[in-house]
Scaffold this motif. Sequence first.
Motif, PDB file in Angstrom:
ATOM      1  N   PHE A  24       0.831  -1.202   0.000  1.00 18.89           N
ATOM      2  CA  PHE A  24       0.000   0.000   0.000  1.00 18.89           C
ATOM      3  C   PHE A  24       0.870   1.259   0.000  1.00 18.89           C
ATOM      4  O   PHE A  24       0.566   2.239  -0.682  1.00 18.89           O
ATOM      5  N   GLU A  25       1.968   1.221   0.743  1.00 23.20           N
ATOM      6  CA  GLU A  25       2.897   2.354   0.770  1.00 23.20           C
ATOM      7  C   GLU A  25       3.519   2.592  -0.609  1.00 23.20           C
ATOM      8  O   GLU A  25       3.581   3.731  -1.092  1.00 23.20           O
ATOM      9  N   LEU A  26       3.974   1.521  -1.253  1.00 20.69           N
ATOM     10  CA  LEU A  26       4.602   1.652  -2.567  1.00 20.69           C
ATOM     11  C   LEU A  26       3.615   2.128  -3.627  1.00 20.69           C
ATOM     12  O   LEU A  26       3.979   2.899  -4.522  1.00 20.69           O
ATOM     13  N   MET A  27       2.366   1.682  -3.534  1.00 26.40           N
ATOM     14  CA  MET A  27       1.369   2.152  -4.490  1.00 26.40           C
ATOM     15  C   MET A  27       1.138   3.651  -4.335  1.00 26.40           C
ATOM     16  O   MET A  27       1.031   4.374  -5.329  1.00 26.40           O
ATOM     17  N   LYS A  28       1.069   4.124  -3.108  1.00 29.34           N
ATOM     18  CA  LYS A  28       0.861   5.548  -2.856  1.00 29.34           C
ATOM     19  C   LYS A  28       2.023   6.364  -3.431  1.00 29.34           C
ATOM     20  O   LYS A  28       1.815   7.386  -4.088  1.00 29.34           O
ATOM     21  N   ILE A  29       3.239   5.906  -3.224  1.00 31.88           N
ATOM     22  CA  ILE A  29       4.419   6.593  -3.754  1.00 31.88           C
ATOM     23  C   ILE A  29       4.392   6.570  -5.279  1.00 31.88           C
ATOM     24  O   ILE A  29       4.634   7.588  -5.930  1.00 31.88           O
ATOM     25  N   SER A  30       4.088   5.425  -5.862  1.00 31.44           N
ATOM     26  CA  SER A  30       4.091   5.265  -7.318  1.00 31.44           C
ATOM     27  C   SER A  30       3.104   6.179  -8.007  1.00 31.44           C
ATOM     28  O   SER A  30       3.376   6.710  -9.089  1.00 31.44           O
ATOM     29  N   TYR A  31       1.950   6.383  -7.387  1.00 37.47           N
ATOM     30  CA  TYR A  31       0.930   7.233  -8.001  1.00 37.47           C
ATOM     31  C   TYR A  31       1.421   8.668  -8.184  1.00 37.47           C
ATOM     32  O   TYR A  31       1.064   9.345  -9.142  1.00 37.47           O
ATOM     33  N   GLY A  32       2.287   9.119  -7.281  1.00 37.69           N
ATOM     34  CA  GLY A  32       2.763  10.483  -7.349  1.00 37.69           C
ATOM     35  C   GLY A  32       3.984  10.707  -8.227  1.00 37.69           C
ATOM     36  O   GLY A  32       4.432  11.839  -8.388  1.00 37.69           O
ATOM     37  N   LEU A  33       4.550   9.653  -8.811  1.00 37.20           N
ATOM     38  CA  LEU A  33       5.746   9.803  -9.634  1.00 37.20           C
ATOM     39  C   LEU A  33       5.420  10.456 -10.977  1.00 37.20           C
ATOM     40  O   LEU A  33       4.336  10.281 -11.520  1.00 37.20           O
ATOM     41  N   ASP A  34       6.374  11.196 -11.494  1.00 36.42           N
ATOM     42  CA  ASP A  34       6.227  11.819 -12.805  1.00 36.42           C
ATOM     43  C   ASP A  34       7.541  11.698 -13.554  1.00 36.42           C
ATOM     44  O   ASP A  34       8.526  12.319 -13.142  1.00 36.42           O
TER      45      ASP A  34
END
Length: 88
Positions: A24-34
């Motif tokens: 869940f932590e990694l998904m949250k971080i991944s969503y914000g990547l650009d």
Amino acid sequence: MDIYLGNDGIVRWNNVKINDDKFFELMKISYGLDPYPFVIFNYDKSIECDRLNFIRKRMEQSLGCAEGRCGEGTGWEHDDGMPDRPKK
């Protein structure tokens, strides 16, 4: 990015076993990547439906799958091998 759900119910993130909290932590971080990573989800066909549906739902909520950021199985590739990206 590859996410695999094994028949043991454990998520593998790019072939590394992780627990649900880390997932869940990694998904949250991944969503914000650009640029954001395109996520390919696969699972063992013998996984329990409740577990599979739980992971799918969390992915949809956390990764923007409805926005075209995720694929499941092998149907996500174009002829050039690049994932389909949503238009901004």
